[in-house]
Design an enzyme around this catalytic site. Structure first.
Site, short mmCIF file in Angstrom:
data_model
loop_
_atom_site.label_atom_id
_atom_site.label_comp_id
_atom_site.label_asym_id
_atom_site.label_seq_id
_atom_site.Cartn_x
_atom_site.Cartn_y
_atom_site.Cartn_z
N HIS A 1 54.49 25.52 9.15
CA HIS A 1 54.73 24.52 8.15
C HIS A 1 53.47 24.21 7.00
O HIS A 1 53.15 23.30 6.99
CB HIS A 1 55.24 23.19 8.73
CG HIS A 1 56.12 22.36 7.94
ND1 HIS A 1 56.05 21.07 7.72
CD2 HIS A 1 57.45 22.86 7.08
CE1 HIS A 1 57.00 20.71 6.74
NE2 HIS A 1 57.78 21.87 6.40
N HIS B 1 51.60 13.07 13.73
CA HIS B 1 51.83 14.39 13.38
C HIS B 1 52.52 14.86 14.54
O HIS B 1 53.84 14.09 14.84
CB HIS B 1 50.49 15.02 13.13
CG HIS B 1 50.46 16.33 12.89
ND1 HIS B 1 51.49 17.20 12.45
CD2 HIS B 1 49.50 17.41 13.07
CE1 HIS B 1 51.27 18.30 12.09
NE2 HIS B 1 50.13 18.97 12.68
N MET C 1 58.87 5.50 14.11
CA MET C 1 58.42 7.06 14.32
C MET C 1 59.64 8.24 14.18
O MET C 1 60.84 7.83 14.21
CB MET C 1 57.99 7.22 15.70
CG MET C 1 57.02 6.12 15.91
SD MET C 1 55.59 6.16 14.64
CE MET C 1 54.63 7.53 15.05
N PHE D 1 60.28 9.21 10.96
CA PHE D 1 60.71 9.22 9.59
C PHE D 1 59.56 9.32 8.66
O PHE D 1 58.25 8.91 9.08
CB PHE D 1 61.29 7.71 9.49
CG PHE D 1 62.78 7.57 10.02
CD1 PHE D 1 63.90 7.94 9.30
CD2 PHE D 1 62.79 7.03 11.38
CE1 PHE D 1 65.19 7.95 9.90
CE2 PHE D 1 64.20 7.15 11.84
CZ PHE D 1 65.49 7.35 11.18
N HIS E 1 57.51 11.78 5.48
CA HIS E 1 56.91 12.88 5.49
C HIS E 1 56.17 13.28 4.25
O HIS E 1 56.46 12.55 3.37
CB HIS E 1 57.78 14.27 5.41
CG HIS E 1 57.07 15.43 5.94
ND1 HIS E 1 56.68 16.42 5.21
CD2 HIS E 1 57.17 16.14 7.07
CE1 HIS E 1 56.13 17.41 5.64
NE2 HIS E 1 56.45 17.53 7.08
N ARG F 1 64.39 20.98 7.94
CA ARG F 1 64.58 21.31 9.35
C ARG F 1 65.39 20.69 10.17
O ARG F 1 66.01 20.91 11.39
CB ARG F 1 63.17 21.63 10.05
CG ARG F 1 62.28 22.54 9.48
CD ARG F 1 60.94 22.14 9.97
NE ARG F 1 60.31 20.93 9.63
CZ ARG F 1 59.09 20.50 9.91
NH1 ARG F 1 58.23 21.25 10.39
NH2 ARG F 1 58.67 19.30 9.48
N ASP G 1 60.74 15.71 14.17
CA ASP G 1 60.36 15.14 15.40
C ASP G 1 61.68 14.25 15.84
O ASP G 1 61.67 14.05 16.97
CB ASP G 1 59.10 14.28 15.28
CG ASP G 1 58.09 15.37 15.04
OD1 ASP G 1 58.02 16.34 15.81
OD2 ASP G 1 56.91 15.20 14.40
N ARG H 1 34.46 23.02 2.65
CA ARG H 1 33.39 22.08 2.74
C ARG H 1 33.74 21.05 1.48
O ARG H 1 32.95 21.50 0.54
CB ARG H 1 31.90 22.70 2.69
CG ARG H 1 30.77 21.89 3.22
CD ARG H 1 30.59 20.69 2.51
NE ARG H 1 29.51 19.78 2.83
CZ ARG H 1 29.23 18.78 2.52
NH1 ARG H 1 29.91 18.09 1.62
NH2 ARG H 1 27.94 18.08 2.91
N1 ACO Z 1 58.40 3.93 8.88
C1 ACO Z 1 58.16 3.10 7.84
N2 ACO Z 1 57.87 3.25 6.71
C2 ACO Z 1 57.44 4.30 6.25
C3 ACO Z 1 57.40 5.44 7.18
C4 ACO Z 1 57.93 5.28 8.54
N3 ACO Z 1 58.01 6.15 9.50
N4 ACO Z 1 56.83 6.83 6.53
C5 ACO Z 1 56.51 6.22 5.39
N5 ACO Z 1 56.86 4.80 5.15
C6 ACO Z 1 56.44 4.11 3.86
C7 ACO Z 1 55.08 3.77 3.93
O1 ACO Z 1 54.63 2.75 4.55
C8 ACO Z 1 54.66 3.93 2.18
O2 ACO Z 1 55.42 2.63 1.90
P1 ACO Z 1 54.60 1.62 0.90
O3 ACO Z 1 54.58 2.48 -0.43
O4 ACO Z 1 55.10 0.17 0.76
O5 ACO Z 1 53.11 1.59 1.31
C9 ACO Z 1 55.89 4.67 1.94
O6 ACO Z 1 57.01 4.92 3.00
C10 ACO Z 1 55.50 6.02 1.43
O7 ACO Z 1 54.89 6.41 2.56
P2 ACO Z 1 53.59 7.47 2.27
O8 ACO Z 1 52.40 6.55 2.55
O9 ACO Z 1 53.55 8.45 1.07
O10 ACO Z 1 53.54 8.48 3.72
P3 ACO Z 1 52.35 9.50 3.85
O11 ACO Z 1 52.41 10.75 3.14
O12 ACO Z 1 50.85 9.13 3.71
O13 ACO Z 1 52.59 9.61 5.65
C11 ACO Z 1 53.50 10.04 7.46
C12 ACO Z 1 53.42 10.59 5.82
C13 ACO Z 1 52.16 10.17 8.23
C14 ACO Z 1 54.27 11.28 8.20
C15 ACO Z 1 54.42 8.92 7.72
O14 ACO Z 1 55.39 9.07 7.04
C16 ACO Z 1 54.60 8.40 9.17
O15 ACO Z 1 53.54 7.64 9.44
N6 ACO Z 1 55.57 8.74 9.78
C17 ACO Z 1 55.84 8.35 11.14
C18 ACO Z 1 55.33 9.20 11.81
C19 ACO Z 1 55.76 10.83 12.09
O16 ACO Z 1 57.30 10.56 12.16
N7 ACO Z 1 55.10 11.59 11.94
C20 ACO Z 1 55.75 13.24 12.06
C21 ACO Z 1 55.46 13.94 10.79
S1 ACO Z 1 56.43 15.37 10.68
C22 ACO Z 1 55.52 16.36 11.66
O17 ACO Z 1 54.33 16.27 11.90
C23 ACO Z 1 56.10 17.40 12.43
#
Ligand code: ACO
Length: 379
Positions: free
Chosen positions: A191, A226, A261, A263, A265, A274, A316, A360
């Site tokens: 990915h 992740h 968790m 949700f 990306h 996917r 996930d 770097r």
């Molecule tokens: N639950 C609730 N709110 C969420 C979630 C979530 N899972 N994901 C994003 N949001 C919200 C954020 O809080 C943010 O809200 P705000 O604008 O009010 O602050 C908004 O949606 C936008 O999110 P970003 O900050 O742009 O997300 P970012 O790109 O920094 O992070 C991440 C992506 C880390 C995957 C995040 O969505 C997350 O923590 N998800 C839960 C963990 C998860 O499922 N990880 C697996 C990723 S896929 C993989 O690795 C195979």
């Protein structure tokens, strides 16, 4: 290059930064699609085995029958792990997390590999195949040791998927289960510049070796933001326990502005390419096991997250319940992701090595101005 005196734009989390070119995979968030070497991932999942996809990621083209047979024979012959690694695994604490044990096992494999320090393309390719072959054996041995069970020997006649079930669960399940597992391996394989892959490339950029890069990739994958999310998803579904409680549970999370968790990306904002394929196969697992509880809770959470927050599930989210329904214990879910992603990580290690430049970046300093060191008595 001298560092700027005016505060530059800071790309926190490297959001939106193109750090390099790559010809391995392409994410197209505008159409929720993903290709490996030009092939749509859902087409690969439906029509190919994980072994074919591993070959594709490393070689750039799908194998013909002869190439596939040679690849399978070569990797099946490398599945055994050494007696020394078996002894080390038996010393692991029984309550160690399987992500920590596989990270340690891969690092140990680097101590034993005859080509560890050789970073030529040919040697790196051979090491990638050895890791691909041995990782399921180490996962199975560590899991069984933690239960007080003897390890099982890999069967060279088994497919990759059959071998994983055999080594961990001591059984080879029915074809529908093997197919769903193989699909998960294909979808997890690669990915672009996700956190663990970029970690592996960064380590490679110092001219460190394959085992070092993969060990670091495993460390990065463990985190719940992740790869660790697939385990967190299943803990969440179990905590909810009953479809009738799903909406209230979710609204409680909203009240605390807590993450849900599985949700969200960084790249896909309107749906992970996917998810439809993995959800289809997770549903099939629910039919095989005749237990719809987890998929029903998942369906309610996904609909409510979309309606109230406009946030879509990531891979996930369906992978967690799919692995549970296949009979794997929750702490093994992210190690299974490792067993797949070794292919994508190592393809990136090879690509980084082709045209390397040390990675770097710069940091903008926000600490105290330069000051004299005070003598001990006046601190
Ligand atoms: N639950 C609730 N709110 C969420 C979630 C979530 N899972 N994901 C994003 N949001 C919200 C954020 O809080 C943010 O809200 P705000 O604008 O009010 O602050 C908004 O949606 C936008 O999110 P970003 O900050 O742009 O997300 P970012 O790109 O920094 O992070 C991440 C992506 C880390 C995957 C995040 O969505 C997350 O923590 N998800 C839960 C963990 C998860 O499922 N990880 C697996 C990723 S896929 C993989 O690795 C195979």
């Amino acid at each position: 290059m001298s560092e700027s005196t005016e505060k530059p734009t800071i790309y926190k989390g490297l959001v939106g930064v193109y750090a390099d070119v790559s010809s391995i995979s392409k994410v197209m968030p505008e159409t929720n699609s993903l290709t490996y070497r030009g092939y749509a991932v859902q087409d690969l999942a439906e029509n190919c085995s994980f072994e074919e996809v591993a070959y594709l990621l490393w070689e750039g083209e799908l194998p013909n029958q002869q190439q596939l047979e040679a690849f399978k024979a070569e990797t099946a012959a490398e599945r055994e792990i050494s007696p020394a690694l078996h002894r080390v695994i038996k010393e692991f604490p029984a309550d160690a997390h399987p992500m920590d044990t596989i990270r340690t096992a891969v690092s140990f494999m680097g101590l034993e590999d005859p080509e560890t320090g050789d970073i030529s393309d040919a040697a790196q390719r051979r090491k990638a195949k050895r890791l691909f072959a041995k990782i399921p054996t180490a996962i199975g041995a560590a899991y069984r040791a933690s239960k007080g069970l003897e390890p099982l020997a890999p069967n060279p006649k088994h497919s990759f998927a059959e071998n994983v079930f055999h080594l961990v669960q001591g059984r080879v399940p029915e074809p529908e289960v093997l197919k769903a597992f193989d699909v998960s391996m294909i979808l997890y394989a690669e990915h672009t510049f996700n956190a663990s892959t970029y970690t592996a490339r960064l380590v490679t950029s110092t001219q460190a070796d394959m085992h070092g890069a993969i060990t670091a990739g495993i460390a990065a994958l463990k985190g719940p933001l992740h790869g660790g999310a697939n385990e967190a998803v299943m803990h969440m579904l179990k905590e909810i326990g009953d479809p009738a409680k799903a909406k209230d549970w979710l609204h409680g999370r909203f009240d605390h502005k807590a993450l849900v968790m599985g949700f969200g990306h960084r790249v896909y904002k309107s749906g992970d390419s996917r998810v439809p394929t993995m959800t289809k196969y997770a549903e099939k697992m629910a039919e095989v096991v005749q237990d719809r509880t987890w998929m029903e809770i998942s369906r309610i959470l996904a609909a409510e997250m979309l309606e109230k927050k406009n946030i879509h599930p990531n891979l996930d989210f369906p992978a967690g319940p799919a692995y549970h329904l296949m009979g794997f214990e929750i702490p093994l879910f992210t190690p299974l992701f490792v067993a797949s992603r070794i292919t994508g990580w190592s393809a990136h290690v090879l690509e980084q090595g082709e045209d390397n430049r040390l990675i770097r970046p710069l940091s903008w300093y926000t600490g105290p101005e330069q000051r004299p060191v005070p003598p001990m008595a006046s601190r």
